[in-house]
Design an enzyme around this catalytic site. Sequence first.
Site, PDB file in Angstrom:
ATOM      1  N   HIS A 461       0.644  -1.281   0.040  1.00  0.00           N
ATOM      2  CA  HIS A 461       0.063   0.244   0.098  1.00  0.00           C
ATOM      3  C   HIS A 461       1.078   1.261   0.091  1.00  0.00           C
ATOM      4  O   HIS A 461       0.734   2.085  -0.913  1.00  0.00           O
ATOM      5  CB  HIS A 461      -1.101   0.034   1.241  1.00  0.00           C
ATOM      6  CG  HIS A 461      -1.731   1.134   1.353  1.00  0.00           C
ATOM      7  ND1 HIS A 461      -3.142   1.107   0.965  1.00  0.00           N
ATOM      8  CD2 HIS A 461      -1.407   2.480   1.793  1.00  0.00           C
ATOM      9  CE1 HIS A 461      -3.602   2.370   1.106  1.00  0.00           C
ATOM     10  NE2 HIS A 461      -2.702   3.100   1.693  1.00  0.00           N
ATOM     11  N   GLU A 462       1.729   1.378   1.104  1.00  0.00           N
ATOM     12  CA  GLU A 462       2.631   2.565   0.916  1.00  0.00           C
ATOM     13  C   GLU A 462       3.552   2.575  -0.185  1.00  0.00           C
ATOM     14  O   GLU A 462       3.786   3.723  -0.617  1.00  0.00           O
ATOM     15  CB  GLU A 462       3.433   2.379   2.300  1.00  0.00           C
ATOM     16  CG  GLU A 462       2.452   2.244   3.657  1.00  0.00           C
ATOM     17  CD  GLU A 462       1.631   3.699   3.720  1.00  0.00           C
ATOM     18  OE1 GLU A 462       1.736   4.713   3.069  1.00  0.00           O
ATOM     19  OE2 GLU A 462       0.601   3.610   4.205  1.00  0.00           O
TER      20      GLU A 462
END
Length: 673
Positions: A461-462
């Site tokens: 995600h990051e």
Amino acid sequence: MTNPLLTDGTGPYQLPPFAQISDDDFAPAFEAALSEARANTAAIADNPDAPTFANTIEAMEQSDGALDKVAGVFYNLAGADATPAREALMRDLAPKLAAFSSEITMNKALFARIDQLWQNRDTLGLNAEQSRVLELYHQMFTRAGAALQGAPAQRMKAIKERLATITTQFSQNLLADERDWFRPMSEDDLDGLPDFVIDTARAAGAERGQDGAVLTLSRSLIVPFLQFSPNRDLRRIAYEAWVARGANGGDTDNRAIAAEILKLREERAKLLGYDSFSAYKLEPEMAKTPAAVRDLLMRVWAPAKAAAEADAAKLAEMMHADGVNGDLEPWDWRYYSEKRRVAEHDFDEGQIKPYLSLDAMIGAAFDTANRLFGLEFTPLEGPFYHPDVRGWEVSRNGKTIAVFMGDYFARGSKRSGAWCSAIRSQKKLGGAVVPIVLNVCNFAKGDPALLSHDDARTLFHEFGHALHQMLSDVTYSFISGTSVSRDFVELPSQLYEHWLDVPEVLERHARHYKTGAAMPSDLRAKLKGAATYDQGFSTVEYLASALVDLAFHEGAAPSDPMAKQAEVLAGIGLPHAIRMRHATPNFGHIFSGDGYSSGYYSYMWSEVMDADAFEAFEEAGDAFDPETAQKLEDFILSAGNSRAPDALYTAFRGRMPGVEPLLKGRGLLDPGA
């Protein structure tokens, strides 16, 4: 001597000279940078020449370069490696920087130049990107109160300064409560816990100078403890301490601060002519109105609540079979849900984690980016700002496009959660600038560090956010990278999560940290089969927070936010054994700044798009389809805020999505519907 924060940086990538920077350097660097920015702004506002895009907008883009440089280092360090000196300076800087922002956005002469350009925009010969930048500058000044006069203008300035001060205090109070609470664990307390949880608890004890294991409020420790500990009394103690962050009385209590923040936000919106803060905040977002947000959230609420209630009944049966009477409680859910997952899907985190080492998952994220976008990652030597931090040069076809840094391990000096930020943003005006992008996580440290599937999803995600920064290809920093609407910014990050579970990614990278063996196909099948497991719980706890956030901001500010929270949760019928993902006193997303205020819904708004966007690859028959990947880069990842988000998404997909792919992805779609 020259302040190291004001230099051009070191090496071929002009990295900040971290080894030369001390806490004593920040205050004078900010003072010098603010002085320079003020002088540059005054020169633009007082320019006797008629306004042009170059002498006004482009001049403003370059007016605060030193301030951006200093702030890019300081605020990243303050969040990821806080010290008492940095926390004190944050408190001191908050009202000063808010005052400076007000000076800029409420400068009548400056706004007059921008407004004149806006009124004459069709005669200026601007290209599409310049037209978008002018539009956004005019919008920013108008929404900041540039048109206010007299007492309302002064009140707006005071509100912004006060909000900057107390949102900073909210964040620091939360960090203090997380940092200061811990509980020594006896050998009996460790009974039933997997080795990786025990190792994490012992590492936490060593970090705090304790003999033996301790339980802390770090998510990387408390969540697996709640999943695996058979000690119900200790689960309750830990859970109640976790949800009580910011509500323990004394100097770190956030409840009165939250009430004041909401009151000031309402007043700010009404000074600008809006009925509510939510109406003000959502106007430039994709959602546009509180009604549109509520419609989406409630469309998902009904199936999510039904799924959660069905799950709760099964978990309560398991608890009663264990001889525990009474209701299923919030500190019971994760424990019995984990036992049920083992029973129904025949695997647990202990089986998965050996195949998901941190290094392997970093490699998986990098390899996916290479296959989709042709990116190469070459390790860089530090020093960086902390020994745990790692760095890479990011290149394509032999050309450096970014520097990427990863700070992955939990520590007491780091705020909770995970995030992506840019120490330096991409731009071309005044010469091409290579971005420096940072991912920060809070994984448990180990030798090696082993991740849960949720941890690995967080890493992807990051890194999706990081790609949005690294692949940015615009002229103006104002629209660079993730400088997009809040309900669009989560699209790249949530979309990138999908590649973690692509079979060939798991086959290539999910390998046992000791033997190097690939994750067995039957274990991958179990992982896929459990992909939507417990989605009722996770969706309900998220939606509860999003609906409370919306209720806080769409009407009159509540004098007692805790009473309002209780009213909202009772109104939607929140199941007894589930609580908000973020209770009001520790809801940093909405009270540590304005970023997600009246905007926590944006994760789900973006999820509607990310579920649909990944279907584009599935429709192409290849998760790495080159043509679809190129469109993703061209219209989403490289475009920044150069066009309205709905225009960018439509250019990528050909249409806007419906909610069905989201419900399908969460396993909440009625098969008979």
